[in-house]
Design an enzyme around this catalytic site. Structure first.
Site, PDB file in Angstrom:
ATOM      1  CG  ASP A 335      -0.133  -0.249   2.511  1.00  0.00           C
ATOM      2  OD1 ASP A 335       1.099  -0.439   2.448  1.00  0.00           O
ATOM      3  OD2 ASP A 335      -0.753  -0.232   3.591  1.00  0.00           O
ATOM      4  CD  GLU A 336       5.666   3.026   1.110  1.00  0.00           C
ATOM      5  OE1 GLU A 336       6.499   3.875   1.345  1.00  0.00           O
ATOM      6  OE2 GLU A 336       5.640   1.922   1.697  1.00  0.00           O
ATOM      7  CG  ASP A 343      13.080   4.616  -3.067  1.00  0.00           C
ATOM      8  OD1 ASP A 343      13.128   5.562  -2.254  1.00  0.00           O
ATOM      9  OD2 ASP A 343      12.627   3.505  -2.785  1.00  0.00           O
ATOM     10  CD1 TRP A 396      13.311   9.719  -0.260  1.00  0.00           C
ATOM     11  CD2 TRP A 396      15.251   9.672   0.845  1.00  0.00           C
ATOM     12  NE1 TRP A 396      13.522   8.436   0.195  1.00  0.00           N
ATOM     13  CE2 TRP A 396      14.700   8.376   0.865  1.00  0.00           C
ATOM     14  CE3 TRP A 396      16.483   9.860   1.454  1.00  0.00           C
ATOM     15  CZ2 TRP A 396      15.325   7.303   1.493  1.00  0.00           C
ATOM     16  CZ3 TRP A 396      17.111   8.789   2.085  1.00  0.00           C
ATOM     17  CH2 TRP A 396      16.540   7.541   2.095  1.00  0.00           C
ATOM     18  CD  GLU A 619      11.407  -1.806   1.660  1.00  0.00           C
ATOM     19  OE1 GLU A 619      10.584  -2.732   1.726  1.00  0.00           O
ATOM     20  OE2 GLU A 619      11.129  -0.639   1.983  1.00  0.00           O
TER      21      GLU A 619
HETATM   22  C1  BGC Z   1       9.750   3.374   0.858  1.00  0.00           C
HETATM   23  C2  BGC Z   1      11.155   3.697   0.501  1.00  0.00           C
HETATM   24  C3  BGC Z   1      11.349   5.134   0.787  1.00  0.00           C
HETATM   25  C4  BGC Z   1      11.230   5.249   2.254  1.00  0.00           C
HETATM   26  C5  BGC Z   1      11.618   6.541   2.833  1.00  0.00           C
HETATM   27  C6  BGC Z   1       9.585   3.586   2.321  1.00  0.00           C
HETATM   28  O1  BGC Z   1       8.365   3.285   2.813  1.00  0.00           O
HETATM   29  O2  BGC Z   1       9.360   2.129   0.444  1.00  0.00           O
HETATM   30  O3  BGC Z   1      11.719   3.086  -0.517  1.00  0.00           O
HETATM   31  O4  BGC Z   1      12.430   5.724   0.221  1.00  0.00           O
HETATM   32  O5  BGC Z   1      10.007   4.841   2.734  1.00  0.00           O
HETATM   33  O6  BGC Z   1      12.452   6.281   3.791  1.00  0.00           O
END
Ligand code: BGC
Length: 737
Positions: A335-336, A343, A396, A619
């Protein structure tokens, strides 16, 4: 043409059923050309006489809906008939999706807009716009949601429920759509598994983003229910906990005649499919996995004599396919599925070597630029779906500089760089003004070296001081901005001075006697995790970003090698250290140590996941542990492309190809392959915009043979390990050393 069309909506309560807007039209005479424009706040499929127009899925994609939504243009000349029915089937798509964390929904209701321009052979024209004469019908799609899957019932009767209503709520600007998600590959069932729990599971052999197509003929009213998973647990049972709240459930009710089912407004991230319910006569041939991602030209290739490394490369490619679904997502299953900027920036260089991603990033960066705050801040994910635990993070948000730079460097398109230069500059200005120290970025709530292993078991934040990382990235972004200015012919003296001041301030705060030290404020003292000064990540950032003085190089590199040794020959880096650690070693005379890390098979390592049967990039280094147990259900995706960034090291060192400063688009490159006997041979290629570039080497009995192919307009500076150097232009070459 769309200016005169009305946004229309369904005013009737039909629950979660997808509405279909329809319009009957009659042609006046023979058609010369017919052009259809369409968009939706939601997702749409548009049909002419029941035939789907275009081959894209999940159109119009995911943009910053506060600012814009995309419309597509279709040539429908061949689809029109004397009596034509135009129809727009709508789902929630991204615009009306309940996103993870924030539960932000961009629009309370789905709406659609379209215009059909007909040019007749006799010179007359007709334009049909969406308006209140369009009718609303129900459809077979009873439910659809990106995270949760779809319910399709072919037994329900499709009903006319009334006329559409003009939707006068505010809508964002319409921009033309330039990239499209399409069905790319089809994969047959590899194995049918009966799990220890007795579940019937299909294994497609590959973790993908897409969906399953089911062809079936069965009794009317019978159901097929499919659940999706990326992995089986250590006992071989179907495992869905890492999907968190995403249900990824598809339910299909059969019509009684031959049916073909697949989701229309959702997609799943999966390798395994559990058949929760199905008619008796169904066979594995009834199921096909359909891979979807943005249409991009594949340009890179890699193969070597080490099967595990080849599998890692394949996993990197699949990680990109699975996460380049309209925007660069962190992952395609739970759910993201958000456009996490960190990333994207760590993977961007690799991405641009694998596929031509200029248009893909152009779309996403346009939204980033639109969402950039007045003060220059860039959010942690783009499109921004709302607040979650702070909005801005170094490493980020630096994607605002790194991604435009990497895409420019890969393809040499100055207009692309020029377009994003204001955003890049504003971001660096933002960091410049952030926090109380002018040339540092202190005290903010950054993600730091996310998921690094050096802070101990189960921690999300690595041990490296977050303020140190923020300072290092400030320097990196300022340095890239200065390079961009140079490329664009903009005076960069101020930016160079800024970078110099940042470097001095960084060294003053975070280094003593040539080594990183704890900065006694903020992050160093304020978190419960152990914070360390000398970490693999702090050393890698200092070495790779050039935050050292020449006389410190050796000691920093030695310290990095010592730390690797102390952790049993493994890296402990997370999201922000991993992209640079191999570069930091090989650029400083430690190519063997870099290869050792690359080829390491025990956990943690890139090849550990390969030995555990991974088909994509995980991940976490320890997503599945040595004993087969999982890291945690909470944050454990098996299709997260970030660590796939190692390919940019492979390309630059195994293949030996690097774009030189000022040589964007492979105009000036160095070729310095570093053969390793454990690989035996390697072939690294890329279809540059100038033509094909290949470097191949093979270690033969008494010598190493090199074969090169240099495209037209590329100047290559060759330097082979045996000492041979040459300046090469277009042509094929063979060298033996
Ligand atoms: C994501 C990551 C993201 C991170 C931030 C996560 O929930 O899946 O890839 O960069 O949150 O720290």
């Amino acid at each position: 043409m769309l200016e005169k069309a009305l946004w229309i909506r369904n005013p009737y309560d039909i629950g979660t059923v997808s509405p279909e807007f329809r319009k009957k039209i009659s042609l006046r005479t023979r058609v010369k050309k017919a052009t259809l424009l369409a968009s939706a706040m939601g997702a749409y499929n548009i049909y002419v006489n029941g035939k789907k127009v275009g081959n894209s899925v999940l159109t119009p994609g995911f943009t910053s809906f506060d600012n814009r939504v995309l419309y597509a243009e279709y040539d429908v000349t061949d689809l029109l008939t004397e009596k034509t029915v135009l129809s727009i089937l709508c789902g929630d798509g991204w615009a009306r999706h309940n996103f993870g964390f924030t539960k932000r929904i961009f629009t309370s209701h789905v709406s659609a807009i379209a215009a059909l321009m007909i040019e007749y052979e006799n010179g007359e024209t007709d334009v049909i716009y969406t308006d209140e004469t369009w009718e609303v019908y129900t459809s077979h799609i009873l439910f659809s949601a990106l995270y949760h899957g779809e319910t399709v019932d072919k037994t329900v009767e499709i009903k006319l429920i009334g006329n559409a209503q003009a939707d006068d709520s505010p809508h964002p600007a319409l921009h033309k759509q330039t990239t499209f998600v399409t069905e790319q590959e089809r994969i047959a069932v590899k194995e049918i598994i009966r799990t220890p729990k007795g579940e019937l599971v299909l294994d497609f052999g590959q973790n993908i983003a897409g969906y399953v197509e089911v062809k079936v003929c069965g009794n009317r009213g019978k159901q097929i229910v499919l659940s999706h998973a990326e992995v089986l647990d250590k006992d071989g049972n179907f495992y869905t906990e890492n999907m968190r709240s995403a249900r990824n459930l598809c339910t299909y009710v059969l019509s009684g005649t031959e049916d073909v089912f697949k989701p229309t407004f959702s997609f799943q991230g999966f390798r395994y499919v559990r058949i929760d319910e199905c008619p008796e006569n169904i066979t594995s041939e009834s199921f096909t996995a359909v891979v979807i991602h943005t249409d991009m030209k594949r340009i890179g290739s890699f193969v070597c004599g080490n099967a595990d490394l080849n599998k890692l490369y394949s996993n990197i490619i699949w990680g990109q396919k699975g996460n380049f679904v309209d925007i660069p997502t962190d992952c395609p299953q739970r759910d993201e599925r958000l456009g996490w900027t960190g990333d994207a920036q760590v993977f961007c260089r690799t991405a641009a070597m694998n596929f031509d991603v200029e248009a893909f990033f152009d779309k996403w960066l346009t939204d980033m630029a639109l969402e950039q705050r007045e003060d220059g801040a860039i959010y942690r994910f783009v499109p921004f779906v709302g607040w979650w635990n702070g909005n801005i993070s170094s490493g980020w948000s630096d994607a605002a500089v790194i991604c435009p730079w990497e895409v420019y460097n890969a393809y040499g398109n100055k207009e692309f760089l020029r377009k994003y230069y204001p955003m890049m500059k504003k971001w660096v200005d933002y960091v410049h003004s952030a926090g109380e120290e002018e040339f540092l970025w202190l005290g903010d709530n950054h993600y730091g070296d996310w998921l690094a292993l050096d802070a101990g078991e189960g921690k999300y934040l690595g041990a490296t001081q977050r303020d140190l990382i923020a300072g290092a990235y400030f320097y990196y972004s300022a340095s890239l901005l200065a390079k961009a200015e140079e490329a664009l012919g903009i005076d960069n003296s101020k930016t160079l001075l800024l970078a110099k001041n940042v470097k001095n301030a960084f060294r003053e705060a975070f280094m003593k006697d040539g080594m990183p030290v704890i900065y006694p404020k903020h992050d160093g003292l304020s978190t419960s995790r152990p914070v360390k000064a000398v970490t693999q990540t702090s050393l890698s950032l200092i070495l790779h970003f050039g935050l050292f003085e020449e006389n410190e190089r050796e000691a920093l590199t030695d310290a990095l090698c010592d730390l690797i040794r102390q952790s049993g020959g493994a890296m402990t880096t997370g999201f922000l250290g991993t992209p640079y650690i191999l570069h930091a070693l090989s650029d400083n005379g430690r190519i063997n140590e870099a290869y050792d890390l690359l080829l390491r098979k025990q956990a943690p390592s890139w090849l550990f996941s390969v030995t555990k049967g991974a088909t994509t990039i995980w991940e976490h280094w320890d997503g599945i542990k040595e004993d087969g147990s999982f890291w945690s259900a909470d944050m454990n995706s098996f299709n997260h492309y970030a660590y796939g960034c190692v390919f940019d090291w492979m390309f630059a060192n195994v293949g030996g190809i690097k774009v030189l400063d000022g040589g964007a688009g492979y105009e000036r490159i160095s070729i310095c392959p570093k053969p390793d006997p454990r690989l035996g041979f390697a072939e690294c290629g890329i279809k540059t915009r100038r033509g094909d570039l290949y470097v191949k080497w093979s270690i033969e009995e008494n010598a190493t043979r090199y074969e090169l192919d240099i495209p037209c307009g590329t100047k290559a500076f060759l330097s082979l390990p045996g000492g041979k150097t040459a300046e090469l232009s277009h042509g094929k070459y063979i060298f033996i050393e």
